[in-house]
Design an enzyme around this catalytic site. Sequence first.
Site, short mmCIF file in Angstrom:
data_model
loop_
_atom_site.label_atom_id
_atom_site.label_comp_id
_atom_site.label_asym_id
_atom_site.label_seq_id
_atom_site.Cartn_x
_atom_site.Cartn_y
_atom_site.Cartn_z
N HIS A 165 3.29 -6.70 -10.98
CA HIS A 165 4.41 -5.94 -10.40
C HIS A 165 4.03 -5.50 -8.99
CE1 HIS A 165 1.70 -2.83 -11.90
NE2 HIS A 165 2.20 -2.05 -10.94
N HIS B 263 0.29 -3.89 -4.60
CA HIS B 263 -0.87 -4.54 -5.18
C HIS B 263 -1.11 -5.95 -4.65
CE1 HIS B 263 -1.01 -1.34 -8.11
NE2 HIS B 263 0.12 -1.68 -8.69
N HIS C 19 -4.93 -8.07 -8.46
CA HIS C 19 -5.24 -6.68 -8.81
C HIS C 19 -5.64 -6.55 -10.29
CE1 HIS C 19 -4.53 -2.24 -9.11
NE2 HIS C 19 -5.11 -2.33 -7.93
N CYS D 232 3.13 7.39 -12.24
CA CYS D 232 2.92 7.79 -10.84
C CYS D 232 3.47 9.18 -10.52
CB CYS D 232 3.47 6.72 -9.90
SG CYS D 232 2.47 5.22 -10.02
N LYS E 153 -0.10 2.36 -1.87
CA LYS E 153 -1.20 2.68 -2.78
C LYS E 153 -1.38 1.55 -3.78
CE LYS E 153 1.89 5.30 -5.75
NZ LYS E 153 1.85 4.35 -6.89
N ASP F 274 4.11 1.31 -4.33
CA ASP F 274 3.06 0.64 -5.10
C ASP F 274 2.88 -0.74 -4.45
OD1 ASP F 274 1.51 1.31 -7.43
OD2 ASP F 274 2.61 -0.18 -8.60
N ASP G 33 7.73 5.54 -5.49
CA ASP G 33 7.85 4.18 -6.03
C ASP G 33 9.26 3.74 -6.47
OD1 ASP G 33 5.13 4.34 -5.64
OD2 ASP G 33 4.56 3.97 -7.72
C1 VGL Z 1 3.52 2.77 -11.87
C2 VGL Z 1 2.50 1.65 -13.58
C3 VGL Z 1 1.86 0.81 -12.70
C4 VGL Z 1 4.44 3.87 -11.43
C5 VGL Z 1 2.87 1.96 -10.95
O1 VGL Z 1 5.01 3.79 -10.33
O2 VGL Z 1 4.62 4.82 -12.23
N1 VGL Z 1 3.31 2.62 -13.17
N2 VGL Z 1 2.06 0.98 -11.37
ZN ZN Z 2 1.26 -0.45 -10.08
#
Ligand code: VGL
Ligand code: ZN
Length: 204
Positions: free
Chosen positions: A81, A48, A52, A151, A106, A46, A8
């Site tokens: 995000h 979404h 979401h 993550c 994901k 990430d 990410d």
């Molecule tokens: C993440 C919060 C929400 C991450 C992703 O990449 O750690 N944290 N979505």
């Molecule tokens: Zn996320």
Amino acid sequence: MKALLIVDVQNDFCPNGALAVPGGDQVIKPINNLMDSFDCIVQTQDWHPQDHLSFASNHSDKEPFSTTEMEYGEQVLWPDHCVQGTKGAEFHNDLRTQPSQLIVRKGFRKHIDSYSAFFENDQETVTGLHGYLQERNIDELVVTGLATDFCVKWTVLDALKLGYKVTLAEDAVRGIDMDGSVEKAIKEMKEAGVTLRNSNEISG
Ligand code: VGL
Ligand code: ZN
């Protein structure tokens, strides 16, 4: 065989992003350097939909960083995000992406968040990454990226459960840190069997 896993490293998790991780962009230099010594390189993204259910904005009367109960248990509610197709969901411009061979997206199912690169937050829906790594005879992972306490942590814990040997490149991760969650995450990962190393001590 070893693989480098880059979690990410997207604009929204870097400074000025929608869910900025303090110092998030500082992981880029060590990750770019590590890429030269690995034959197998995988990135996660990430990804979404706007509706979401991990977004506080999709619940009435919920603030970002509060929690809610989902079917699979407690879920932190985030600012919007990494919305599919937006600038915030793109990889940071300075991150080398050309050497990566697989990008695992994901968090694209409205009702399930997905922190780990292996399993979604219901702990049973798979991303397919384990199958890919098995077919490439990968049994060791070096994990890097964002965020240490979400993550990255869930990816490391799932990888250890699946039987991989896992090294965390400690200078190539940064965390969100809610109430000491980074320290707690490091402790949990250590107890589960992760090895911590500086990236300049890691070879592919
Ligand atoms: C993440 C919060 C929400 C991450 C992703 O990449 O750690 N944290 N979505
Ligand atoms: Zn996320």
